[in-house]
Enzyme design. Structure first.
Site, PDB file in Angstrom:
ATOM      1  N   SER A   1      59.777   6.425   9.697  1.00 44.71           N
ATOM      2  CA  SER A   1      59.108   5.353  10.435  1.00 44.71           C
ATOM      3  C   SER A   1      60.145   4.521  11.145  1.00 44.71           C
ATOM      4  O   SER A   1      61.247   4.320  10.631  1.00 44.71           O
ATOM      5  CB  SER A   1      58.326   4.469   9.449  1.00 44.71           C
ATOM      6  OG  SER A   1      57.728   3.369  10.125  1.00 44.71           O
TER       7      SER A   1
ATOM      8  N   HIS B   1      58.903   1.563  12.173  1.00 45.19           N
ATOM      9  CA  HIS B   1      58.128   0.320  12.096  1.00 45.19           C
ATOM     10  C   HIS B   1      57.309   0.130  13.376  1.00 45.19           C
ATOM     11  O   HIS B   1      57.076  -0.993  13.828  1.00 45.19           O
ATOM     12  CB  HIS B   1      59.087  -0.860  11.881  1.00 45.19           C
ATOM     13  CG  HIS B   1      58.562  -1.966  11.012  1.00 45.19           C
ATOM     14  ND1 HIS B   1      59.030  -2.194   9.734  1.00 45.19           N
ATOM     15  CD2 HIS B   1      57.617  -2.920  11.225  1.00 45.19           C
ATOM     16  CE1 HIS B   1      58.397  -3.245   9.216  1.00 45.19           C
ATOM     17  NE2 HIS B   1      57.524  -3.697  10.103  1.00 45.19           N
TER      18      HIS B   1
ATOM     19  N   ARG C   1      59.064  -1.870  16.133  1.00 47.69           N
ATOM     20  CA  ARG C   1      59.102  -3.332  15.965  1.00 47.69           C
ATOM     21  C   ARG C   1      60.406  -3.826  15.354  1.00 47.69           C
ATOM     22  O   ARG C   1      60.619  -5.026  15.234  1.00 47.69           O
ATOM     23  CB  ARG C   1      57.936  -3.778  15.070  1.00 47.69           C
ATOM     24  CG  ARG C   1      56.594  -3.473  15.684  1.00 47.69           C
ATOM     25  CD  ARG C   1      55.477  -3.537  14.651  1.00 47.69           C
ATOM     26  NE  ARG C   1      55.104  -4.878  14.253  1.00 47.69           N
ATOM     27  CZ  ARG C   1      54.258  -5.665  14.897  1.00 47.69           C
ATOM     28  NH1 ARG C   1      53.700  -5.232  16.019  1.00 47.69           N
ATOM     29  NH2 ARG C   1      53.958  -6.865  14.442  1.00 47.69           N
TER      30      ARG C   1
END
Ligand SMILES: Cc1cc2nc3c(=O)[nH]c(=O)nc-3n(C[C@H](O)[C@H](O)[C@H](O)COP(=O)(O)O)c2cc1C
Ligand SMILES: O=C(O)C(=O)c1ccccc1
Length: 356
Positions: A250, A252, A255
């Site tokens: 990931s 995020h 972000r």
């Protein structure tokens, strides 16, 4: 209102109803949003290569993950502050995940306490809940949070490791979005304040964290641990050495570090490094059943969706989140039929080609 039929339409519907500050918070990414766009663009650069006449009349999407099962390899990535989207917040999300019979990862930054989230999922007839944790530098605080989640009945702990500091969303800075509106709080941190006048402790993100903190978590829980936010194959390997039971690739949702590659581009090297020892999950930029199929073909056991659920909640509460899950389920089922496979497990890298 006619039911919306694509995830993109839910984004548009969410934009129309949300306070623009909250829409930007959910939909935006860090800095120039290069990674945010890349997460989706990378799926568009991959093509699917179907097989034909394989005599597969039935399909199943049933998925086993750690000690949990789900009706499909599509689960809910942890996202903060669902009450910004809809009045019932995470309760609505838990009911939608239960209705879809899939796993919800509830966030440490949830606006409903984990015990209430698990109770809502159970009352709605099932669906495991996992708990997302930011490791705290003080082990006693981490231990108390994990103990609450364990008592609540979660079946895994998802440790997010891509956030040594808060991501810098330029949209949030421009909009001055720093505090939750009055009445909303991180309910999982209630009563943990060092200062007794602080009824709700704030989430500590810290660059001081090291693998030792993960070791301490490993020593204090028997629940499976999912390491979320590893990009480098060596970190996936280290994670397994330090006791992780699954790896979640990931960034995020673009972000945190802007400029990190798209997760689907990171996935193959992580899958190779993990070498079948533990399941690998991935999230970021998945908006279509075909995207899910590409991630599965590249070795993911399941995928997570973040923003699509938030857009569903904003547009139509629990029903919106349910529709988002059913859209992706039906698109994935349809994609598997067109690819000539019976189940996600049959997919492999032969089914994906990189477009020139
Ligand atoms: C509004 C929002 C809040 C998020 N909050 C968290 C969080 O508290 N903890 C966490 O591990 N990830 C958080 N994430 C990241 C998601 O778990 C996930 O990695 C990301 O949203 C996946 O990308 P997608 O939105 O393109 O599906 C958040 C994402 C969004 C959009
Ligand atoms: O907004 C986010 O992406 C996020 O991860 C977060 C972290 C701490 C508190 C609230 C949200």
């Amino acid at each position: 209102m006619n039911t919306l039929i694509t995830i993109r339409e839910y984004e548009t519907a969410a934009r129309a109803v949300l306070d623009p500050v909250h829409f930007d918070y959910v939909s935006g990414g860090a800095r120039d949003e290069v990674t945010l766009r890349e997460n989706e663009a990378a799926y568009a650069r991959l093509a699917l290569l179907p097989r034909v006449l394989r005599g597969n009349p039935k399909r199943t999407l049933e998925t086993r993950l750690l000690n949990s099962r789900a009706s499909m390899p599509i689960i809910l990535s942890p996202t903060a502050f669902h009450k910004l989207m809809t009045g019932d917040g995470e309760l609505a999300t838990a009911r939608a995940a239960a209705a879809a019979d899939t796993i919800m990862i509830t966030g440490m930054a949830a606006t409903v306490a984990v015990a209430d989230v698990v109770a809502a999922a159970r009352a709605a007839g099932g669906g495991d809940v996992w708990f997302q944790l930011y490791l705290q530098t003080r082990n006693d605080i981490t231990a108390e949070i994990v103990s609450r989640a364990t008592d609540a009945g979660v079946t895994a702990v998802v440790v997010t490791v891509d956030s040594p500091v808060l991501g810098a969303g330029d949209r949030n800075i421009r909009n001055g979005f720093t505090d939750l509106p009055p009445g909303l709080a991180c309910e999982n941190l209630r009563g943990l304040g060092g200062d007794p006048t602080d009824r709700v402790r704030s989430i500590e993100l810290s660059a001081e964290l090291s693998w030792e903190h993960l070791d301490r978590l490993r020593a204090l829980t028997e629940l499976p641990i999912v390491l979320k936010g590893t990009a480098h194959p060596d970190d996936a390997r280290l994670g397994i050495e330090h006791g992780a039971d699954a790896i979640m690739v990931s960034n995020h949702g673009g972000r945190q570090l802007d400029g990190i590659p798209a997760t689907v581009d990171l996935l193959p090297d992580v899958v190779a490094a993990v070498d079948g020892r533990v399941p690998v999950l991935v999230d970021g930029g998945i908006r279509r059943g075909t995207d899910v199929a590409k991630a599965l073909a590249l070795g993911a056991s399941a995928i997570g969706i973040g923003r699509p659920i938030m857009w569903g909640l904003a547009a139509a509460g629990e029903q919106g989140a349910r529709n988002v899950l059913e859209i992706l389920r039906s698109e994935l089922d349809h994609t598997l039929a067109l690819l000539g496979v019976e189940s996600p497990a049959e997919l492999g890298s032969d089914w994906v080609v990189t477009k020139p």
